[in-house]
Scaffold this motif. Structure first.
Motif, PDB file in Angstrom:
ATOM      1  N   LEU A  55      19.263  20.517 -36.815  1.00 47.19           N
ATOM      2  CA  LEU A  55      20.194  21.657 -36.778  1.00 47.19           C
ATOM      3  C   LEU A  55      19.491  22.835 -36.107  1.00 47.19           C
ATOM      4  N   ASN A  56      20.293  23.727 -35.533  1.00 48.21           N
ATOM      5  CA  ASN A  56      19.694  24.948 -34.977  1.00 48.21           C
ATOM      6  C   ASN A  56      19.873  26.140 -35.915  1.00 48.21           C
ATOM      7  N   GLN A  57      20.451  25.906 -37.090  1.00 48.23           N
ATOM      8  CA  GLN A  57      20.701  27.003 -38.032  1.00 48.23           C
ATOM      9  C   GLN A  57      19.547  27.129 -39.030  1.00 48.23           C
ATOM     10  N   THR A  58      19.542  28.281 -39.706  1.00 46.91           N
ATOM     11  CA  THR A  58      18.545  28.515 -40.750  1.00 46.91           C
ATOM     12  C   THR A  58      18.829  27.614 -41.971  1.00 46.91           C
ATOM     13  N   ALA A  94      16.309  22.586 -29.442  1.00 48.79           N
ATOM     14  CA  ALA A  94      17.612  23.248 -29.329  1.00 48.79           C
ATOM     15  C   ALA A  94      18.691  22.164 -29.186  1.00 48.79           C
ATOM     16  N   GLN A  95      19.957  22.581 -29.269  1.00 49.36           N
ATOM     17  CA  GLN A  95      21.017  21.568 -29.340  1.00 49.36           C
ATOM     18  C   GLN A  95      21.034  20.612 -28.147  1.00 49.36           C
ATOM     19  N   ALA A  96      20.789  21.126 -26.949  1.00 46.83           N
ATOM     20  CA  ALA A  96      20.830  20.228 -25.780  1.00 46.83           C
ATOM     21  C   ALA A  96      19.781  19.122 -25.930  1.00 46.83           C
ATOM     22  N   ASP A 171      35.183  32.263 -36.216  1.00 45.23           N
ATOM     23  CA  ASP A 171      35.626  32.833 -34.937  1.00 45.23           C
ATOM     24  C   ASP A 171      34.526  33.680 -34.318  1.00 45.23           C
ATOM     25  N   ARG A 172      34.551  33.744 -33.009  1.00 39.52           N
ATOM     26  CA  ARG A 172      33.453  34.372 -32.270  1.00 39.52           C
ATOM     27  C   ARG A 172      33.881  35.735 -31.746  1.00 39.52           C
ATOM     28  N   ASN A 173      32.914  36.634 -31.734  1.00 36.48           N
ATOM     29  CA  ASN A 173      33.150  38.036 -31.388  1.00 36.48           C
ATOM     30  C   ASN A 173      31.999  38.525 -30.516  1.00 36.48           C
ATOM     31  N   ILE A 192      26.146  38.943 -20.719  1.00 35.39           N
ATOM     32  CA  ILE A 192      26.560  38.458 -22.039  1.00 35.39           C
ATOM     33  C   ILE A 192      26.146  36.994 -22.163  1.00 35.39           C
ATOM     34  N   ARG A 193      25.404  36.690 -23.223  1.00 38.26           N
ATOM     35  CA  ARG A 193      24.980  35.304 -23.426  1.00 38.26           C
ATOM     36  C   ARG A 193      26.177  34.428 -23.813  1.00 38.26           C
ATOM     37  N   VAL A 194      26.240  33.245 -23.185  1.00 33.76           N
ATOM     38  CA  VAL A 194      27.204  32.224 -23.603  1.00 33.76           C
ATOM     39  C   VAL A 194      26.437  30.937 -23.886  1.00 33.76           C
ATOM     40  N   GLU A 232      27.852  36.601 -28.049  1.00 34.76           N
ATOM     41  CA  GLU A 232      29.079  36.445 -28.836  1.00 34.76           C
ATOM     42  C   GLU A 232      28.844  35.358 -29.869  1.00 34.76           C
ATOM     43  N   ASN A 233      29.270  35.636 -31.079  1.00 37.26           N
ATOM     44  CA  ASN A 233      29.097  34.667 -32.149  1.00 37.26           C
ATOM     45  C   ASN A 233      29.877  35.104 -33.384  1.00 37.26           C
ATOM     46  N   ASN A 234      29.784  34.274 -34.429  1.00 37.35           N
ATOM     47  CA  ASN A 234      30.406  34.639 -35.710  1.00 37.35           C
ATOM     48  C   ASN A 234      29.457  35.559 -36.488  1.00 37.35           C
ATOM     49  N   VAL A 236      28.163  35.171 -39.397  1.00 40.96           N
ATOM     50  CA  VAL A 236      27.107  34.478 -40.129  1.00 40.96           C
ATOM     51  C   VAL A 236      25.881  34.272 -39.225  1.00 40.96           C
ATOM     52  N   SER A 237      26.124  33.808 -38.003  1.00 38.71           N
ATOM     53  CA  SER A 237      24.997  33.599 -37.085  1.00 38.71           C
ATOM     54  C   SER A 237      24.409  34.927 -36.617  1.00 38.71           C
ATOM     55  N   TYR A 238      25.271  35.906 -36.431  1.00 35.60           N
ATOM     56  CA  TYR A 238      24.809  37.241 -36.014  1.00 35.60           C
ATOM     57  C   TYR A 238      23.772  37.784 -36.998  1.00 35.60           C
ATOM     58  N   PRO A 259      34.335  24.359 -32.937  1.00 30.19           N
ATOM     59  CA  PRO A 259      33.756  23.508 -33.998  1.00 30.19           C
ATOM     60  C   PRO A 259      32.284  23.174 -33.775  1.00 30.19           C
ATOM     61  N   ASP A 260      31.623  22.814 -34.854  1.00 32.53           N
ATOM     62  CA  ASP A 260      30.278  22.218 -34.807  1.00 32.53           C
ATOM     63  C   ASP A 260      30.430  20.762 -35.239  1.00 32.53           C
ATOM     64  N   TYR A 261      29.954  19.845 -34.420  1.00 26.22           N
ATOM     65  CA  TYR A 261      30.161  18.418 -34.677  1.00 26.22           C
ATOM     66  C   TYR A 261      28.938  17.782 -35.343  1.00 26.22           C
TER      67      TYR A 261
HETATM   68  C1  GCU Z   1      27.179  29.074 -33.747  1.00 26.80           C
HETATM   69  C2  GCU Z   1      27.360  27.592 -33.895  1.00 26.80           C
HETATM   70  C3  GCU Z   1      26.169  26.832 -33.323  1.00 26.80           C
HETATM   71  C4  GCU Z   1      25.925  27.258 -31.906  1.00 26.80           C
HETATM   72  C5  GCU Z   1      25.713  28.759 -31.862  1.00 26.80           C
HETATM   73  C6  GCU Z   1      25.469  29.256 -30.440  1.00 26.80           C
HETATM   74  O1  GCU Z   1      26.146  29.519 -34.566  1.00 26.80           O
HETATM   75  O2  GCU Z   1      27.512  27.291 -35.256  1.00 26.80           O
HETATM   76  O3  GCU Z   1      26.379  25.449 -33.348  1.00 26.80           O
HETATM   77  O4  GCU Z   1      24.804  26.613 -31.382  1.00 26.80           O
HETATM   78  O5  GCU Z   1      26.861  29.393 -32.383  1.00 26.80           O
HETATM   79  O6  GCU Z   1      26.020  30.265 -30.075  1.00 26.80           O
HETATM   80  O7  GCU Z   1      24.712  28.603 -29.709  1.00 26.80           O
END
Ligand code: GCU
Length: 350
Positions: A55-58, A94-96, A171-173, A192-194, A232-234, A236-238, A259-261
């Motif tokens: 996972l890339n999350q905390t 990282a995810q990739a 949702d992302r902001n 702006i990062r995407v 841009e993000n939600n 929680v991640s911010y 979504p996150d798969y």
């Molecule tokens: C969110 C999402 C992650 C994604 C991240 C991003 O946190 O849950 O899966 O990697 O955004 O912006 O990269």
């Protein structure tokens, strides 16, 4: 995130990466320590397996907590035959990279955001579009509905990637370092990062900004150093990625719900007995329910932390952003499959 079991050689290799990265669970957001490619610790069908999930999350993020719960229950219900260890904080990459490790069979599971799957099969872009989901309830009613997503999720199996289902990522902001964004035109000239996705690149261009694709774990430093003007993000991640410290203007653009798969290495899934596979599938779905409930609480907590940190919130006219990026929907739906999934998704809206 268990630390006491006997480790096979391969896990020692992985842990060497983790030590370099600063230790699983305790590492700074974005710390990386991708494992070297080694063959998986595989059992024969019905035997015991030791799996890793990237996972890339905390460690305290709702998806990590839900995945850990799933891992614990699966371990118990299979009497230890399916032993899943959770690696948060990009500690396996990282995810990739994590997606590639799953495809290679080097690791067995990963949580992967929509844009990464779009890079494997463009039909996945449907769920990365603006305006496709009305809200989280709508999203969750679609992304685990086999009728709508069955063929799409099976489409990567010839590359050894099985998409098992999805969690919500809210949702992302847009948030920025120096000034609030109130209209799409305010993004002009801003980097702006995407996420690494053609669709999201075009989305920021349609708003008028300069999109900069980047892995999640690099965003904090890029905001801090001025390489980026925003992201841009939600919420929680911010907060969990500490972007709140370096980009204090948060605008409720609500331009995406992505979504996150949960993805698995197809060859690893094939190693499970039918009984263990059924347990795994059931506990995954239970973890989705748990995550959606945790998401609401985590969002409230993140907003409280943002207030505490003195974030400047902007409640913008979301229709200005939706109108600016709406052309992305038709221009992106170029295959019959993608159009059919989009239509089914819209038909499922309340
Ligand atoms: C969110 C999402 C992650 C994604 C991240 C991003 O946190 O849950 O899966 O990697 O955004 O912006 O990269």
């Amino acid at each position: 995130m268990r630390r006491n079991r006997a480790l096979p050689t391969m896990a020692v290799t992985l842990l060497a990466g983790l030590v370099l990265a600063g230790c699983a669970g305790d590492a700074e957001p974005g710390a990386t320590g991708a494992p070297e490619a080694t063959s998986g610790e595989s059992g024969t069908a019905g035997g015991s397996v030791e799996w890793r999930i990237a996972l890339n999350q905390t460690a305290d993020h709702p998806i990590t907590v839900s995945v850990q719960g799933m891992a614990d229950r699966v371990n118990e219900l299979t009497e230890g035959r399916v032993d899943i260890e959770v690696f948060p904080n990009e500690s396996l990459g990282a995810q990739a990279e994590a997606l590639q490790l799953v495809a290679d069979g080097t690791i067995e599971l990963a949580i992967i955001s929509g844009p990464q799957l779009e890079n494997m099969n463009t039909d996945f872009l449907v769920f990365n579009l603006p305006l496709v989901f009305d809200d989280i309830d709508h999203q969750m009613s679609v992304v685990n509905d086999d009728e709508i997503v069955g063929d799409l999720y099976a489409s990567l199996e010839d590359r050894n990637v099985s998409v098992l289902g999805a969690y919500t990522a809210g949702d992302r902001n847009i948030y920025t370092t120096d000034k609030p964004i109130v209209t799409p035109a305010d993004t002009a000239g801003l980097k702006i990062r995407v996420q690494e996705s053609e669709t999201h690149l075009k989305m920021i261009e349609l708003m008028g900004g300069s999109p900069t694709p980047m892995a999640f774990g690099e965003v904090y430093t890029a905001l801090q150093s001025g390489v980026l003007d925003g992201a841009e993000n939600n919420e929680v991640s911010y907060v969990s990625q500490r972007h709140v410290e370096v980009a204090p203007y948060f605008s409720y653009t609500r331009h995406l719900i992505v979504p996150d798969y949960l993805v698995a290495s197809t060859s690893s899934l094939d190693e499970l007995s039918a009984e263990d596979r059924a347990i795994f599938d059931e506990e995954f779905l239970a973890s989705v329910e748990e995550q959606v409930a945790l998401w609401a609480t985590a969002t409230d907590e993140a907003i409280a932390a943002m207030e505490e940190a003195g974030v400047e919130f902007s409640d913008v006219d979301t229709s200005l952003f939706a109108d600016a990026i709406a052309p992305l929907v038709d221009s992106s739906l170029t295959s019959d499959n993608a159009r059919a999934i989009y239509d089914a998704t819209r038909a499922a809206a309340a």
